[in-house]
Motif scaffolding. Structure first.
Motif, PDB file in Angstrom:
ATOM      1  N   GLY A 150      -1.608  -8.501  11.618  1.00 51.23           N
ATOM      2  CA  GLY A 150      -2.331  -7.814  12.676  1.00 51.23           C
ATOM      3  C   GLY A 150      -1.417  -6.972  13.535  1.00 51.23           C
ATOM      4  O   GLY A 150      -1.876  -6.089  14.255  1.00 51.23           O
ATOM      5  N   SER A 151      -0.099  -7.243  13.440  1.00 53.67           N
ATOM      6  CA  SER A 151       0.885  -6.498  14.235  1.00 53.67           C
ATOM      7  C   SER A 151       1.989  -5.904  13.366  1.00 53.67           C
ATOM      8  O   SER A 151       2.985  -5.431  13.884  1.00 53.67           O
ATOM      9  N   ARG A 152       1.789  -5.915  12.056  1.00 50.37           N
ATOM     10  CA  ARG A 152       2.843  -5.437  11.147  1.00 50.37           C
ATOM     11  C   ARG A 152       2.777  -3.934  10.903  1.00 50.37           C
ATOM     12  O   ARG A 152       3.795  -3.325  10.592  1.00 50.37           O
ATOM     13  N   ILE A 153       1.602  -3.380  11.006  1.00 52.84           N
ATOM     14  CA  ILE A 153       1.406  -1.946  10.772  1.00 52.84           C
ATOM     15  C   ILE A 153       1.201  -1.256  12.114  1.00 52.84           C
ATOM     16  O   ILE A 153       0.359  -1.676  12.911  1.00 52.84           O
ATOM     17  N   SER A 154       1.961  -0.210  12.366  1.00 50.42           N
ATOM     18  CA  SER A 154       1.833   0.511  13.635  1.00 50.42           C
ATOM     19  C   SER A 154       1.976   2.009  13.396  1.00 50.42           C
ATOM     20  O   SER A 154       2.310   2.459  12.294  1.00 50.42           O
ATOM     21  N   ARG A 155       1.696   2.770  14.441  1.00 52.56           N
ATOM     22  CA  ARG A 155       1.836   4.235  14.430  1.00 52.56           C
ATOM     23  C   ARG A 155       1.115   4.862  13.235  1.00 52.56           C
ATOM     24  O   ARG A 155       1.642   5.754  12.559  1.00 52.56           O
ATOM     25  N   PRO A 205       0.799  -1.230   0.000  1.00 50.96           N
ATOM     26  CA  PRO A 205       0.000   0.000   0.000  1.00 50.96           C
ATOM     27  C   PRO A 205       0.834   1.283   0.000  1.00 50.96           C
ATOM     28  O   PRO A 205       1.749   1.447   0.802  1.00 50.96           O
ATOM     29  N   TYR A 206       0.500   2.160  -0.920  1.00 49.53           N
ATOM     30  CA  TYR A 206       0.959   3.546  -0.890  1.00 49.53           C
ATOM     31  C   TYR A 206      -0.234   4.407  -0.521  1.00 49.53           C
ATOM     32  O   TYR A 206      -1.372   4.098  -0.883  1.00 49.53           O
ATOM     33  N   ALA A 207       0.016   5.511   0.171  1.00 51.06           N
ATOM     34  CA  ALA A 207      -1.091   6.354   0.608  1.00 51.06           C
ATOM     35  C   ALA A 207      -0.652   7.806   0.663  1.00 51.06           C
ATOM     36  O   ALA A 207       0.535   8.115   0.769  1.00 51.06           O
ATOM     37  N   SER A 208      -1.622   8.689   0.598  1.00 49.70           N
ATOM     38  CA  SER A 208      -1.387  10.112   0.822  1.00 49.70           C
ATOM     39  C   SER A 208      -2.338  10.578   1.902  1.00 49.70           C
ATOM     40  O   SER A 208      -3.502  10.151   1.957  1.00 49.70           O
ATOM     41  N   GLY A 209      -1.836  11.439   2.800  1.00 51.11           N
ATOM     42  CA  GLY A 209      -2.615  11.840   3.963  1.00 51.11           C
ATOM     43  C   GLY A 209      -2.660  10.781   5.038  1.00 51.11           C
ATOM     44  O   GLY A 209      -3.391  10.914   6.016  1.00 51.11           O
ATOM     45  N   LEU A 210      -1.856   9.742   4.855  1.00 53.25           N
ATOM     46  CA  LEU A 210      -1.835   8.600   5.777  1.00 53.25           C
ATOM     47  C   LEU A 210      -0.404   8.082   5.828  1.00 53.25           C
ATOM     48  O   LEU A 210       0.243   7.925   4.785  1.00 53.25           O
ATOM     49  N   ARG A 211       0.119   7.850   7.027  1.00 54.47           N
ATOM     50  CA  ARG A 211       1.479   7.310   7.146  1.00 54.47           C
ATOM     51  C   ARG A 211       1.539   6.330   8.304  1.00 54.47           C
ATOM     52  O   ARG A 211       0.711   6.366   9.221  1.00 54.47           O
ATOM     53  N   PHE A 212       2.561   5.451   8.251  1.00 53.33           N
ATOM     54  CA  PHE A 212       2.612   4.350   9.197  1.00 53.33           C
ATOM     55  C   PHE A 212       4.004   3.732   9.190  1.00 53.33           C
ATOM     56  O   PHE A 212       4.834   4.007   8.313  1.00 53.33           O
ATOM     57  N   ALA A 213       4.253   2.879  10.189  1.00 47.85           N
ATOM     58  CA  ALA A 213       5.481   2.091  10.262  1.00 47.85           C
ATOM     59  C   ALA A 213       5.149   0.650   9.912  1.00 47.85           C
ATOM     60  O   ALA A 213       4.067   0.153  10.246  1.00 47.85           O
ATOM     61  N   VAL A 214       6.079  -0.023   9.238  1.00 48.24           N
ATOM     62  CA  VAL A 214       5.885  -1.407   8.818  1.00 48.24           C
ATOM     63  C   VAL A 214       6.973  -2.289   9.417  1.00 48.24           C
ATOM     64  O   VAL A 214       8.161  -1.978   9.311  1.00 48.24           O
TER      65      VAL A 214
END
Length: 240
Positions: free
Chosen positions: A111-116, A95-104
């Motif tokens: 269920g625990s791979r995407i955070s912050r 996934p690429y996103a704009s207006g949205l950011r995260f740690a992988v």
């Protein structure tokens, strides 16, 4: 491809990141945009960037749509897409996103791979933690909006509106409007930190900074007068 693997290992590629921003801008009702990496097929080179280049980069007959997801559904969607990207088939669903950011952290269980996960609607305000119960209008392409390529949670979205703008035409419209395309700053990249499935840390969450800019100046065609804008075409670019 004209961009090396090393250029995209930390935060992904700027070209697909720019596409996500263009989609959010063109779909004016959206708060954020999400685009699958496999939908972007080429890098953006120095020199002329034409309408044909936009359609070569985004070659599928997809249209831009908007639909509503809760914050919790956005998180689930990102986990689904990443899980599909990490599968043995290695689809282009990252996934690429704009207006949205995260740690992988791809070494963790699903269920625990995407955070912050943080949101900054249309990049007009401040970044803040996503609200699990709030509703967000998401711009995306109609292919993954139908739950394909691992984006299963999109099937649970509500209020889908089809703009009937082909996604390549969305990039063209954005380019003609802004005249100058700028590589997004790293602080706006959706992937802010990346650890691969083997536990190797490619990047940690950086402080917001202004990065080197790539200028595409429109004069009939869109003329690129700086370095190429990197694109992640496939998960191996992240060293998976």
């Amino acid at each position: 491809t004209i961009c090396t693997r090393q250029m995209t290992q930390k935060n992904g590629g700027a070209a697909c990141q720019l596409v996500a921003y263009a989609f959010m801008t063109v779909a004016r009702a959206s708060h954020i945009a999400i685009q699958n990496a496999g939908g972007c097929r080429t890098d953006i080179q120095s020199g002329k960037f034409t309408v044909d280049d936009a359609y070569n980069m985004l070659p599928f007959s997809n249209t831009l749509v908007t639909l509503a997801l809760t914050g919790a559904q956005v998180k689930a969607l990102l986990e689904d897409a990443l899980d599909s990207a990490l599968s043995p088939s290695g689809s282009g669903s990252y996934p690429y996103a704009s207006g949205l950011r995260f740690a992988v952290d791809a070494s963790q269980a699903k269920g625990s791979r995407i955070s912050r996960v943080e949101v900054n609607a249309r990049l007009l305000g401040q970044w803040a933690a996503i609200n699990n119960t709030a509703s967000y209008s998401v711009a995306t392409n109609d292919y993954i909006a139908a739950g394909k390529d691992g984006y299963f949670t999109f099937s649970n979205g509500t209020g889908l509106v089809n703009t009937f703008i082909e996604y390549a035409e969305g990039l063209v419209q954005y380019s003609r409007t802004v005249k100058t395309l700028v590589e997004p700053p790293v602080s706006e990249f959706s992937t802010q930190a990346y650890t691969n499935s083997s536990g190797y840390v490619f990047s940690t969450w950086p402080d917001p900074t202004t990065t080197k800019k790539t200028t595409i100046e429109a004069n009939g065609a869109f003329s690129v007068r700086a370095a190429a804008v990197p694109l992640i075409l496939a998960l191996p670019c992240f060293g998976l």
